[in-house]
Design an enzyme around this catalytic site. Structure first.
Site, mmCIF file in Angstrom:
data_model
loop_
_atom_site.group_PDB
_atom_site.id
_atom_site.type_symbol
_atom_site.label_atom_id
_atom_site.label_comp_id
_atom_site.label_asym_id
_atom_site.label_seq_id
_atom_site.Cartn_x
_atom_site.Cartn_y
_atom_site.Cartn_z
ATOM 1 N N ASP A 13 24.945 48.006 53.119
ATOM 2 C CA ASP A 13 25.897 47.989 54.232
ATOM 3 C C ASP A 13 25.459 48.869 55.404
ATOM 4 O O ASP A 13 26.286 49.452 56.111
ATOM 5 C CB ASP A 13 27.307 48.423 53.763
ATOM 6 C CG ASP A 13 27.800 47.540 52.629
ATOM 7 O OD1 ASP A 13 27.510 46.339 52.656
ATOM 8 O OD2 ASP A 13 28.473 48.069 51.730
ATOM 9 N N GLU A 14 24.171 48.937 55.622
ATOM 10 C CA GLU A 14 23.635 49.769 56.704
ATOM 11 C C GLU A 14 23.676 49.044 58.041
ATOM 12 O O GLU A 14 23.438 49.657 59.095
ATOM 13 C CB GLU A 14 22.181 50.165 56.409
ATOM 14 C CG GLU A 14 21.967 50.993 55.136
ATOM 15 C CD GLU A 14 21.669 50.119 53.923
ATOM 16 O OE1 GLU A 14 21.876 48.888 54.012
ATOM 17 O OE2 GLU A 14 21.246 50.675 52.891
ATOM 18 N N LYS A 16 22.222 45.597 58.052
ATOM 19 C CA LYS A 16 21.041 44.716 57.967
ATOM 20 C C LYS A 16 21.288 43.382 58.672
ATOM 21 O O LYS A 16 20.425 42.872 59.388
ATOM 22 C CB LYS A 16 20.680 44.455 56.485
ATOM 23 C CG LYS A 16 20.249 45.698 55.740
ATOM 24 C CD LYS A 16 19.989 45.428 54.274
ATOM 25 C CE LYS A 16 21.228 45.062 53.491
ATOM 26 N NZ LYS A 16 22.221 46.152 53.359
ATOM 27 N N ALA A 39 25.732 40.300 48.371
ATOM 28 C CA ALA A 39 25.505 40.835 49.718
ATOM 29 C C ALA A 39 26.628 40.396 50.650
ATOM 30 O O ALA A 39 27.232 39.347 50.459
ATOM 31 C CB ALA A 39 24.169 40.324 50.256
ATOM 32 N N GLY A 40 26.885 41.213 51.657
ATOM 33 C CA GLY A 40 27.843 40.836 52.700
ATOM 34 C C GLY A 40 27.264 41.314 54.010
ATOM 35 O O GLY A 40 27.204 42.510 54.266
ATOM 36 N N HIS A 41 26.745 40.389 54.798
ATOM 37 C CA HIS A 41 26.067 40.740 56.051
ATOM 38 C C HIS A 41 26.892 40.231 57.223
ATOM 39 O O HIS A 41 27.223 39.053 57.296
ATOM 40 C CB HIS A 41 24.649 40.143 56.065
ATOM 41 C CG HIS A 41 23.765 40.693 54.983
ATOM 42 N ND1 HIS A 41 22.487 40.244 54.742
ATOM 43 C CD2 HIS A 41 23.981 41.687 54.074
ATOM 44 C CE1 HIS A 41 21.966 40.931 53.735
ATOM 45 N NE2 HIS A 41 22.850 41.799 53.310
ATOM 46 N N GLN A 226 21.385 44.561 49.753
ATOM 47 C CA GLN A 226 21.658 45.865 49.113
ATOM 48 C C GLN A 226 20.829 46.967 49.795
ATOM 49 O O GLN A 226 20.548 46.857 50.972
ATOM 50 C CB GLN A 226 21.392 45.805 47.593
ATOM 51 C CG GLN A 226 22.406 44.961 46.835
ATOM 52 C CD GLN A 226 22.142 43.471 46.891
ATOM 53 O OE1 GLN A 226 21.055 43.010 46.578
ATOM 54 N NE2 GLN A 226 23.141 42.685 47.260
ATOM 55 N N THR A 416 24.293 50.362 68.664
ATOM 56 C CA THR A 416 25.407 51.173 69.171
ATOM 57 C C THR A 416 26.761 50.472 69.103
ATOM 58 O O THR A 416 27.749 50.986 69.626
ATOM 59 C CB THR A 416 25.120 51.607 70.623
ATOM 60 O OG1 THR A 416 24.960 50.415 71.424
ATOM 61 C CG2 THR A 416 23.877 52.464 70.725
HETATM 62 P P1 GDP Z 1 24.793 44.899 55.813
HETATM 63 O O1 GDP Z 1 25.305 44.588 54.459
HETATM 64 O O2 GDP Z 1 23.698 45.907 55.804
HETATM 65 O O3 GDP Z 1 24.429 43.673 56.602
HETATM 66 O O4 GDP Z 1 25.996 45.588 56.601
HETATM 67 P P2 GDP Z 1 27.543 45.102 56.622
HETATM 68 O O5 GDP Z 1 27.654 43.934 57.522
HETATM 69 O O6 GDP Z 1 28.060 44.985 55.234
HETATM 70 O O7 GDP Z 1 28.232 46.388 57.217
HETATM 71 C C1 GDP Z 1 27.898 46.914 58.450
HETATM 72 C C2 GDP Z 1 29.136 46.905 59.349
HETATM 73 O O8 GDP Z 1 28.894 47.696 60.488
HETATM 74 C C3 GDP Z 1 29.483 45.525 59.869
HETATM 75 O O9 GDP Z 1 30.883 45.443 60.017
HETATM 76 C C4 GDP Z 1 28.794 45.472 61.231
HETATM 77 O O10 GDP Z 1 29.432 44.583 62.136
HETATM 78 C C5 GDP Z 1 28.964 46.891 61.667
HETATM 79 N N1 GDP Z 1 27.896 47.426 62.540
HETATM 80 C C6 GDP Z 1 26.562 47.154 62.528
HETATM 81 N N2 GDP Z 1 25.918 47.928 63.435
HETATM 82 C C7 GDP Z 1 26.869 48.700 64.019
HETATM 83 C C8 GDP Z 1 26.833 49.747 65.011
HETATM 84 O O11 GDP Z 1 25.784 50.123 65.532
HETATM 85 N N3 GDP Z 1 28.026 50.319 65.329
HETATM 86 C C9 GDP Z 1 29.207 49.943 64.764
HETATM 87 N N4 GDP Z 1 30.320 50.573 65.137
HETATM 88 N N5 GDP Z 1 29.278 48.991 63.820
HETATM 89 C C10 GDP Z 1 28.120 48.387 63.455
HETATM 90 P P1 IMO Z 2 24.671 44.380 51.193
HETATM 91 O O1 IMO Z 2 23.526 43.401 51.201
HETATM 92 C C1 IMO Z 2 26.744 47.590 49.090
HETATM 93 C C2 IMO Z 2 26.789 47.407 44.720
HETATM 94 C C3 IMO Z 2 28.123 47.179 44.020
HETATM 95 C C4 IMO Z 2 27.889 47.978 42.753
HETATM 96 C C5 IMO Z 2 26.413 47.718 42.440
HETATM 97 C C6 IMO Z 2 26.163 46.604 41.428
HETATM 98 O O2 IMO Z 2 25.891 43.897 51.876
HETATM 99 O O3 IMO Z 2 24.220 45.736 51.641
HETATM 100 P P2 IMO Z 2 26.269 43.942 41.589
HETATM 101 O O4 IMO Z 2 27.417 43.025 41.891
HETATM 102 O O5 IMO Z 2 25.121 43.808 42.526
HETATM 103 O O6 IMO Z 2 25.852 43.889 40.155
HETATM 104 O O7 IMO Z 2 26.889 45.428 41.802
HETATM 105 O O8 IMO Z 2 25.822 47.360 43.683
HETATM 106 N N1 IMO Z 2 26.414 46.401 45.725
HETATM 107 C C7 IMO Z 2 26.437 46.620 47.049
HETATM 108 N N2 IMO Z 2 26.866 47.684 47.765
HETATM 109 N N3 IMO Z 2 26.202 46.539 49.732
HETATM 110 C C8 IMO Z 2 25.752 45.469 49.044
HETATM 111 O O9 IMO Z 2 25.089 44.452 49.627
HETATM 112 C C9 IMO Z 2 25.895 45.460 47.647
HETATM 113 N N4 IMO Z 2 25.586 44.565 46.671
HETATM 114 C C10 IMO Z 2 25.889 45.167 45.511
HETATM 115 O O10 IMO Z 2 29.189 47.670 44.776
HETATM 116 O O11 IMO Z 2 28.031 49.347 43.016
HETATM 117 MG MG MG Z 3 27.075 44.485 53.428
#
Ligand code: GDP
Ligand code: IMO
Ligand code: MG
Length: 432
Positions: A13-14, A16, A39-41, A226, A416
């Site tokens: 959840d960085e 990506k 994953a949740g992107h 992840q 940002t």
């Molecule tokens: P991923 O799993 O690494 O793709 O990240 P996620 O989508 O799960 O979580 C990142 C969250 O931060 C999402 O809601 C994005 O829309 C949001 N996001 C990404 N970059 C930025 C940023 O620079 N600033 C803010 N405020 N939100 C961001």
């Molecule tokens: P993205 O791609 C954050 C975590 C789960 C749990 C562990 C194992 O969005 O960054 P699993 O269902 O994979 O066997 O769960 O990994 N986890 C994540 N945490 N972002 C993810 O994906 C994740 N995918 C799995 O919460 O701790």
């Molecule tokens: Mg995510």
């Protein structure tokens, strides 16, 4: 040609998805190489939000080929549902735009159920992982156990019953042991035959497509899911996912040689979050954690769970730089720190009275480490929505420079806001 691998350098959840979407303008092909729909992107394009779990983020852009590599575990039901959702948002998901490797292992309903049974049972014994309950772990177990049903098996109905037999011998023994009803052979056959028509048109020899693209000089972007601390080998085991999430996996997870990788981009949040159980040395179970979670909207895309939040941990990211071979980072969510009087950064740990500069490998030691912090001055101006380095408050630039120094890798991109275009380019990862 510098093909680029994007990986998470923390616990996922960085950001990506946002960065892959931004970079995909410069790429021809976007490839998922591990994980599944755990994953949740999130992508935000002109205010429109796309949430992707299984499909590569490149699917949102016209003219790009999206690829699901053999390193992924593929849930056909999740695929059909996600494709439908995207179509409703105007994204075309068709076999000419998306290829699924024929040797990709499937996630079936029995995997999802087993994941849930185990998590429920573990809740009472304190050994819960906090998985996404998507069947990821059980599906990888079957792959490594050489009893998985793979995408190509859907096209071979003569031998499918034997493969289902082998799978069920294993699963029904497990289910009996856990006190759950057995699965009938006919039910799995029905599940598989009912999805075959929806999947088979996308099936292809992905290694060959990628080899041809590479020879033609096309640019390939590998989209990791992840994060490094969730890697099955390098993460906080057993509180990890069941795949290798590190950059090296892009090669076997897609069928390319390691020399296909030119640049490794580590996506790095300006603070730290984690979903699920497990150690988290810089976690802030207090008003700082609440501030970061509320301002950063830290809720899981897949499960809706509240993410745990804490200060930036340079020890972890420095280790991620090493184990991935990170060339540069994309620093995201700097704007969430806007307005804080002071910001802490973890630079080392104390373990049993000793100072260390790495994350120890054992579960017990990981639970005992205490962070050593440095306190930096915050900034009162805003970085939110900045599109140029010159728009950043001086103190924010200092924070970024300090992080670079602590982790030993340069910032190539700075994000940002969630919006695609609120991104500052410092170094183009695709540049040779
Ligand atoms: P991923 O799993 O690494 O793709 O990240 P996620 O989508 O799960 O979580 C990142 C969250 O931060 C999402 O809601 C994005 O829309 C949001 N996001 C990404 N970059 C930025 C940023 O620079 N600033 C803010 N405020 N939100 C961001
Ligand atoms: P993205 O791609 C954050 C975590 C789960 C749990 C562990 C194992 O969005 O960054 P699993 O269902 O994979 O066997 O769960 O990994 N986890 C994540 N945490 N972002 C993810 O994906 C994740 N995918 C799995 O919460 O701790
Ligand atoms: Mg995510």
């Amino acid at each position: 040609m510098a093909n680029v691998v994007v990986v998470g350098s923390q616990w996922g959840d960085e950001g990506k998805g946002k960065i892959v979407d931004w970079l995909s303008e410069r790429a021809d092909v976007v490839v998922r190489f591990q994980g599944g729909h755990n994953a949740g992107h999130t992508l935000v394009v002109d205010g429109k939000v796309y949430k992707l779990s299984l499909l590569p983020s490149g699917i949102v852009r016209e003219g790009k080929l999206s690829v699901i590599g053999n390193g992924v575990v593929f849930d056909p039901h999740a695929f059909v549902a996600e494709a439908e959702k995207l179509r409703a948002q105007g994204v075309s998901v068709t076999p000419d735009r998306l290829k699924i490797a024929e040797n990709t292992a499937l996630i079936l309903s029995l995997h999802r159920e087993l994941d849930g049974f185990r998590e429920d049972a573990a809740s009472n014994s304190g050994t819960k992982i906090g998985t996404t309950r998507r069947g990821i772990g059980p599906a990888y177990e079957d792959k490594v156990g050489r009893r998985a049903i793979r995408v190509m098996d859907l096209a071979d109905l003569d031998t499918l019953p034997q493969k289902v037999d082998r799978l069920l011998t294993h699963h029904n023994a497990l289910r009996r042991g856990l006190g759950h009803a057995e699965v009938k052979h006919a039910a799995i056959m029905q599940e598989l035959t009912s999805v075959a028509d929806a999947i088979l048109p996308y099936m292809d020899r992905v290694w060959k497509i990628l080899d041809d693209k590479r020879r033609a000089g096309e640019r390939i972007l590998f989209e990791g899911a992840q994060g490094t601390l969730l890697d099955i080998d390098h993460g906080t085991y057993p509180f990890v996912t069941s795949s290798n999430t590190v950059a090296g996996q892009a090669a076997p997870g897609s069928g390319m040689g390691p020399d296909a990788i030119g640049y490794v981009l580590g996506i790095t949040k300006a603070y730290t979050t984690r979903v699920g159980e497990g150690p988290f040395p810089t976690e802030q179970n207090n008003e700082i954690g609440e501030f970061l979670g509320t301002k950063g909207r830290e809720f899981g895309v897949v499960t809706g769970r509240k993410r745990r939040c804490g200060w930036f941990d340079a020890v972890l990211v420095r280790q991620a730089v090493a184990v991935n071979g990170i060339s540069g980072i994309a620093l995201t969510k700097l704007d969430v720190l806007d307005g804080l009087d002071e910001i802490k950064v973890c630079t080392g740990y104390r373990l049993d009275g000793q100072e260390i500069d790495y994350l120890p490998a054992s579960q017990g030691a990981q639970a005992r480490v205490e962070p050593i912090y440095e306190t930096l001055e915050g900034w009162q101006g805003t970085t939110a929505g900045a599109r140029s380095w010159n728009d950043l408050p001086a103190q924010a630039v200092k924070y970024v420079r300090h992080i670079e120094e602590l982790i030993g890798a340069p910032v190539a991109l700075l994000s940002t806001s969630p919006e695609r275009d609120d991104t500052i380019l410092v170094t183009d990862p695709f540049q040779d």
